[in-house]
Design a protein around this motif. Structure first.
Motif, PDB file in Angstrom:
ATOM      1  N   LEU A  54       0.844  -1.038  -0.154  1.00  0.00           N
ATOM      2  CA  LEU A  54       0.108  -0.387  -0.474  1.00  0.00           C
ATOM      3  C   LEU A  54       0.987   0.634  -0.015  1.00  0.00           C
ATOM      4  O   LEU A  54       1.999   0.946   0.280  1.00  0.00           O
ATOM      5  CB  LEU A  54      -0.893   0.043   1.661  1.00  0.00           C
ATOM      6  CG  LEU A  54      -0.176   0.085   2.644  1.00  0.00           C
ATOM      7  CD1 LEU A  54      -1.905   0.335   3.621  1.00  0.00           C
ATOM      8  CD2 LEU A  54       0.024  -0.892   3.152  1.00  0.00           C
ATOM      9  N   SER A  55      -0.165   2.388  -0.081  1.00  0.00           N
ATOM     10  CA  SER A  55       0.827   3.166  -0.669  1.00  0.00           C
ATOM     11  C   SER A  55       0.454   5.117  -0.136  1.00  0.00           C
ATOM     12  O   SER A  55      -0.882   4.388   0.575  1.00  0.00           O
ATOM     13  CB  SER A  55       2.088   3.805  -1.655  1.00  0.00           C
ATOM     14  OG  SER A  55       0.582   3.826  -2.567  1.00  0.00           O
ATOM     15  N   LEU A  56       0.204   6.186   0.101  1.00  0.00           N
ATOM     16  CA  LEU A  56      -0.261   6.851   1.061  1.00  0.00           C
ATOM     17  C   LEU A  56      -1.169   7.583  -0.254  1.00  0.00           C
ATOM     18  O   LEU A  56      -2.601   7.200  -0.056  1.00  0.00           O
ATOM     19  CB  LEU A  56       0.527   7.864   0.690  1.00  0.00           C
ATOM     20  CG  LEU A  56       1.636   8.351   1.716  1.00  0.00           C
ATOM     21  CD1 LEU A  56       2.115  10.253   1.824  1.00  0.00           C
ATOM     22  CD2 LEU A  56       0.678   8.868   3.018  1.00  0.00           C
ATOM     23  N   SER A  57      -1.255   6.807  -2.304  1.00  0.00           N
ATOM     24  CA  SER A  57      -2.318   7.413  -2.820  1.00  0.00           C
ATOM     25  C   SER A  57      -3.343   6.242  -2.328  1.00  0.00           C
ATOM     26  O   SER A  57      -4.769   6.764  -3.068  1.00  0.00           O
ATOM     27  CB  SER A  57      -2.140   6.884  -3.673  1.00  0.00           C
ATOM     28  OG  SER A  57      -1.334   5.898  -4.327  1.00  0.00           O
ATOM     29  N   ASP A  58      -3.550   5.073  -1.950  1.00  0.00           N
ATOM     30  CA  ASP A  58      -4.746   4.165  -1.345  1.00  0.00           C
ATOM     31  C   ASP A  58      -4.830   5.035   0.454  1.00  0.00           C
ATOM     32  O   ASP A  58      -6.504   4.166   0.254  1.00  0.00           O
ATOM     33  CB  ASP A  58      -3.535   3.498  -0.693  1.00  0.00           C
ATOM     34  CG  ASP A  58      -3.162   2.214  -1.700  1.00  0.00           C
ATOM     35  OD1 ASP A  58      -4.307   2.934  -2.801  1.00  0.00           O
ATOM     36  OD2 ASP A  58      -1.753   1.194  -1.612  1.00  0.00           O
ATOM     37  N   ALA A  59      -4.708   6.221   0.555  1.00  0.00           N
ATOM     38  CA  ALA A  59      -5.488   6.735   1.975  1.00  0.00           C
ATOM     39  C   ALA A  59      -6.905   7.639   1.365  1.00  0.00           C
ATOM     40  O   ALA A  59      -6.752   7.880   0.545  1.00  0.00           O
ATOM     41  CB  ALA A  59      -4.708   7.212   2.715  1.00  0.00           C
TER      42      ALA A  59
END
Length: 241
Positions: free
Chosen positions: A200-205
Motif C-alpha cells: 500500500l502507499s499514501l495514494s491508497d489513503a
C-alpha cells in the motif's frame, strides 16, 4: 584495500552496489552461507513473494513483526537472492560494539537513534529507496518473545515512504520464536513461515484526509495488515509463534 577499512559513514551513505569489490564479494558469500543454513535449519519459505517485487523506480519499505534474529536472516537472504539489495534499519545501540558496527555497516544496516527525530537516518533510508534498494523496518523496535510482552510501535517508516514516494509492504513471520525458546541458548531446527501482505502507499489513503492524517493512516493500516497476516499464519499453524 584501504576502502575495505573505510569508516562506517562511507557505507551508510552509498548504494550497496557501489561498495568496494571485496566488500560486495564478502557480502554475497555471507548471504550464500546464511541462505543455505537457514533453509535447511528453519525450512522457511516466503508466501506471496510477488508483493516484494518492484513496481516503480524506488525500492519498498518492508515492515515485519519481530520475534528473533532468525527472521532477519531469512528475510534479507530472500530479498538478496531475488536480485535486490536491502537496508535493515537497526537500533544505534548495536554500534556500541565495534565489531558489530563494522559488520552491520558493510551488510547494509542503517542505524537510528530511537526516541528521537533522527533525520540523518531518515535521509539515508530515503536515498536508499530512491536508488532502488529496499528498506527493512521492525516497527515493534525489539524482539517480542511472548504474547504478554508489551508492544510499542515505533513510527517513522511511513514518513520514510512518503519522503521517497515508495510503497510499504507489510510482512509477517511465524515459527521463528521457537528457534530459541525461553531458557534455550542453542538454536533449534524448526519449520517457519514468512508471508507478505498487500502493499500500500499514501495514494491508497482516503482522499478526504489531510496530509498528516494520511501519513498516520498509512502507518496504522500497514501495521494492521502486518498483524492480520501474522494472525492468519498462527491460525493456520496452531501452537507456533
Amino acid at each position: 584495500m584501504a576502502r575495505f577499512f573505510h569508516d562506517e559513514d562511507y557505507y551508510y551513505d552509498r548504494g550497496m552496489r557501489e561498495n568496494p569489490p571485496a566488500i560486495r564479494a564478502l557480502y554475497l558469500v555471507i548471504i550464500g552461507i546464511l541462505f543455505a543454513f537457514s533453509k535447511v535449519y528453519w525450512r522457511w519459505r516466503v508466501e506471496r513473494a510477488e508483493e516484494l517485487l518492484p513496481t516503480g523506480e524506488t525500492g519498498s519499505v518492508i515492515i515485519s513483526n519481530h520475534t528473533s534474529m532468525g527472521e532477519v536472516v531469512a528475510t534479507v537472504c530472500h530479498i538478496v537472492r531475488s536480485g535486490r539489495r536491502v537496508r535493515p534499519i537497526m537500533k544505534s545501540e548495536f554500534n556500541k560494539n565495534p565489531i558489530v558496527k563494522w559488520f552491520f555497516a558493510r551488510v547494509g544496516g542503517i542505524p537510528v537513534d530511537r526516541g528521537t527525530s533522527d533525520m540523518k537516518a531518515l535521509r539515508r533510508a530515503q536515498h536508499a529507496l530512491q536508488r532502488g534498494e529496499d528498506v527493512l523496518v521492525y516497527p515493534e523496535g525489539t524482539r517480542i518473545r511472548s504474547d504478554d510482552q508489551p508492544v510499542e510501535i515505533h513510527g517513522g517508516f511511513a514518513l520514510i515512504a512518503q519522503m521517497a514516494k515508495a510503497p510499504v509492504v507489510p510482512l509477517a513471520v511465524c515459527g521463528f520464536r521457537d528457534v530459541t525458546p525461553p531458557g534455550a541458548h542453542i538454536m533449534r531446527p524448526v519449520k517457519t513461515w514468512i508471508r507478505c501482505g498487500e502493499r500500500l502507499s499514501l495514494s491508497d489513503a482516503p482522499a478526504e484526509l489531510k496530509r498528516r492524517e494520511r501519513l498516520q493512516w498509512l502507518e496504522d493500516e500497514s501495521v494492521r495488515r502486518m498483524y492480520e497476516v501474522r494472525d492468519a499464519l498462527r491460525e493456520e499453524h496452531p501452537g507456533r509463534r
